[in-house]
Design a protein around this motif. Structure first.
Motif, PDB file in Angstrom:
ATOM      1  N   VAL A 256     130.216 -28.720  -0.390  1.00 26.61           N
ATOM      2  CA  VAL A 256     131.006 -29.457   0.577  1.00 26.61           C
ATOM      3  C   VAL A 256     131.546 -30.740  -0.061  1.00 26.61           C
ATOM      4  O   VAL A 256     132.513 -31.325   0.428  1.00 26.61           O
TER       5      VAL A 256
ATOM      6  N   LEU B 222     140.804 -34.218  -0.645  1.00 24.61           N
ATOM      7  CA  LEU B 222     140.267 -33.299   0.357  1.00 24.61           C
ATOM      8  C   LEU B 222     141.083 -32.009   0.290  1.00 24.61           C
ATOM      9  O   LEU B 222     142.271 -31.992   0.614  1.00 24.61           O
TER      10      LEU B 222
ATOM     11  N   ARG C 262     140.757 -27.680   0.904  1.00 21.48           N
ATOM     12  CA  ARG C 262     140.048 -26.488   1.371  1.00 21.48           C
ATOM     13  C   ARG C 262     138.649 -26.830   1.882  1.00 21.48           C
ATOM     14  O   ARG C 262     137.661 -26.185   1.524  1.00 21.48           O
ATOM     15  N   ASN C 263     138.582 -27.877   2.684  1.00 20.43           N
ATOM     16  CA  ASN C 263     137.336 -28.324   3.312  1.00 20.43           C
ATOM     17  C   ASN C 263     136.269 -28.728   2.297  1.00 20.43           C
ATOM     18  O   ASN C 263     135.072 -28.656   2.578  1.00 20.43           O
TER      19      ASN C 263
ATOM     20  N   ASP D  69     130.709 -31.679   7.717  1.00 16.46           N
ATOM     21  CA  ASP D  69     131.743 -31.137   6.837  1.00 16.46           C
ATOM     22  C   ASP D  69     132.173 -32.206   5.839  1.00 16.46           C
ATOM     23  O   ASP D  69     131.593 -33.297   5.773  1.00 16.46           O
TER      24      ASP D  69
ATOM     25  N   LYS E 128     134.883 -34.034   5.733  1.00 19.88           N
ATOM     26  CA  LYS E 128     135.418 -35.262   6.332  1.00 19.88           C
ATOM     27  C   LYS E 128     134.297 -36.188   6.781  1.00 19.88           C
ATOM     28  O   LYS E 128     134.446 -37.409   6.741  1.00 19.88           O
TER      29      LYS E 128
END
Length: 320
Positions: free
Chosen positions: A29, A98, A100-101, A130, A132
């Motif tokens: 992540v 940032l 594709r996540n 996630d 973000k």
């Protein structure tokens, strides 16, 4: 150095990657690149299809290059993070991408804020959902780190105040105080720059509509925390100016004391000089032959003329 962080039940698990094969089997992540080599950047391209810009952490970026979004969905954010190591405070540029996540971060030095987030994410469950969230938590930790730096400035200035505002301050103590004040002023300025940059980055994330409702509210709370730091920074700036003026004032007082000594000495030596001049110019004959007590009388008169100004100055308090 290449570190990847995987997410499990809201906890971050860190793994240091030393080969391309090790990177191929993880679903991160957050990918953190600390002073990455060209080989490590190549691994990112092969594994994720993301090219790290060569100027990612340059300090001479234009304003338009700090926050932008590519056509393929890459969101680029360039932010400055504070390092207060007690010796050389500095702001270090970090490039966030940032894509594709997955959050990619590129920086040239290890940052205390990153270490703080890693520690919290391991200990606190459900802290991150996630990529973000990772970015928001970094900015949240950055605001807290700036607050800690301001608190440290408070403590250091209190110690300087105790030295400067005492009754007797010599030149050595004043010089040490000026050096300490200059260091705290530099750190305070870097904190102000850091929180300004964090405010801009969080505002950009809010305007880009990339956050959900909970993240948006968290971003607003980060901005409120940053706003609360402005008044503290302004107060510290005023306190630094006061201590600087007070220290310079004590230095001027010490210099005036030295000048006063020379002024008193020059005034006190004027009368005997005048007496010696008159004595040597106005006797008709040789003093030793005309008047046996000529020399003792002149010397005594000189001593009295020197003593009289000193007695007068002392009564006036000018010698204290």
């Amino acid at each position: 150095m290449l570190n990847v962080f995987t997410l499990a039940n809201g906890r971050l698990f860190q793994e240091e990657i030393e080969s391309h094969a090790a990177l191929a089997h993880v679903q991160p992540v957050w990918v953190d690149l600390d002073a990455p080599t060209d080989e490590e950047k190549g691994w990112i391209v092969e594994r994720f299809g993301l090219t790290i810009p060569s100027d990612a952490v340059d300090d001479d970026l234009e304003e338009s290059a700090r926050f932008y979004e590519e056509d393929n969905g890459e969101l680029h954010i360039r932010s400055d993070f504070l390092i207060d190591d007690g010796e050389t405070p500095r702001n270090v540029r970090v490039a966030f991408i940032l894509f594709r996540n997955i959050l990619f971060s590129v920086h040239a030095e290890d940052l205390p804020v990153f270490r703080l987030l890693r520690l919290r994410a391991r200990r606190i469950p459900a802290l991150i959902d996630d990529a973000k969230d990772v970015l928001l938590k970094l900015y949240d930790a950055d605001a807290e780190y700036s607050a800690d730096a301001l608190e440290g400035i408070y403590d250091h200035l209190e110690a300087v105040s105790a030295r400067v505002l005492r009754q007797d301050v010599n030149d050595q103590a004043a010089g040490e105080a000026l050096s300490a004040i200059a260091r705290e002023e530099d750190l305070n300025g870097r904190v102000r720059r850091n929180v300004m940059d964090t405010r801009r980055a969080v505002s950009f994330m809010m305007r880009s509509r990339m956050l959900n409702a909970d993240q948006f509210e968290e971003a607003r709370q980060i901005l409120r925390d940053i706003d609360s730091l402005d008044s503290h920074s302004t107060f510290l700036f005023d306190k630094i100016n006061f201590l600087m003026n007070a220290t310079v004032g004590f230095i001027n007082i010490n210099q005036n004391k030295i000048i006063k000594i020379f002024s008193v000495a020059s005034v006190a030596l004027l009368p005997p000089t005048l007496i010696a001049s008159i004595y040597g110019m106005n006797f008709k004959g040789i003093p030793e032959l005309e008047w046996p007590y000529g020399y003792p009388f002149a010397i005594g008169l000189m001593i009295a003329s020197v003593a009289a100004p000193f007695i007068y100055f002392r009564r006036k308090g000018w010698l204290r």
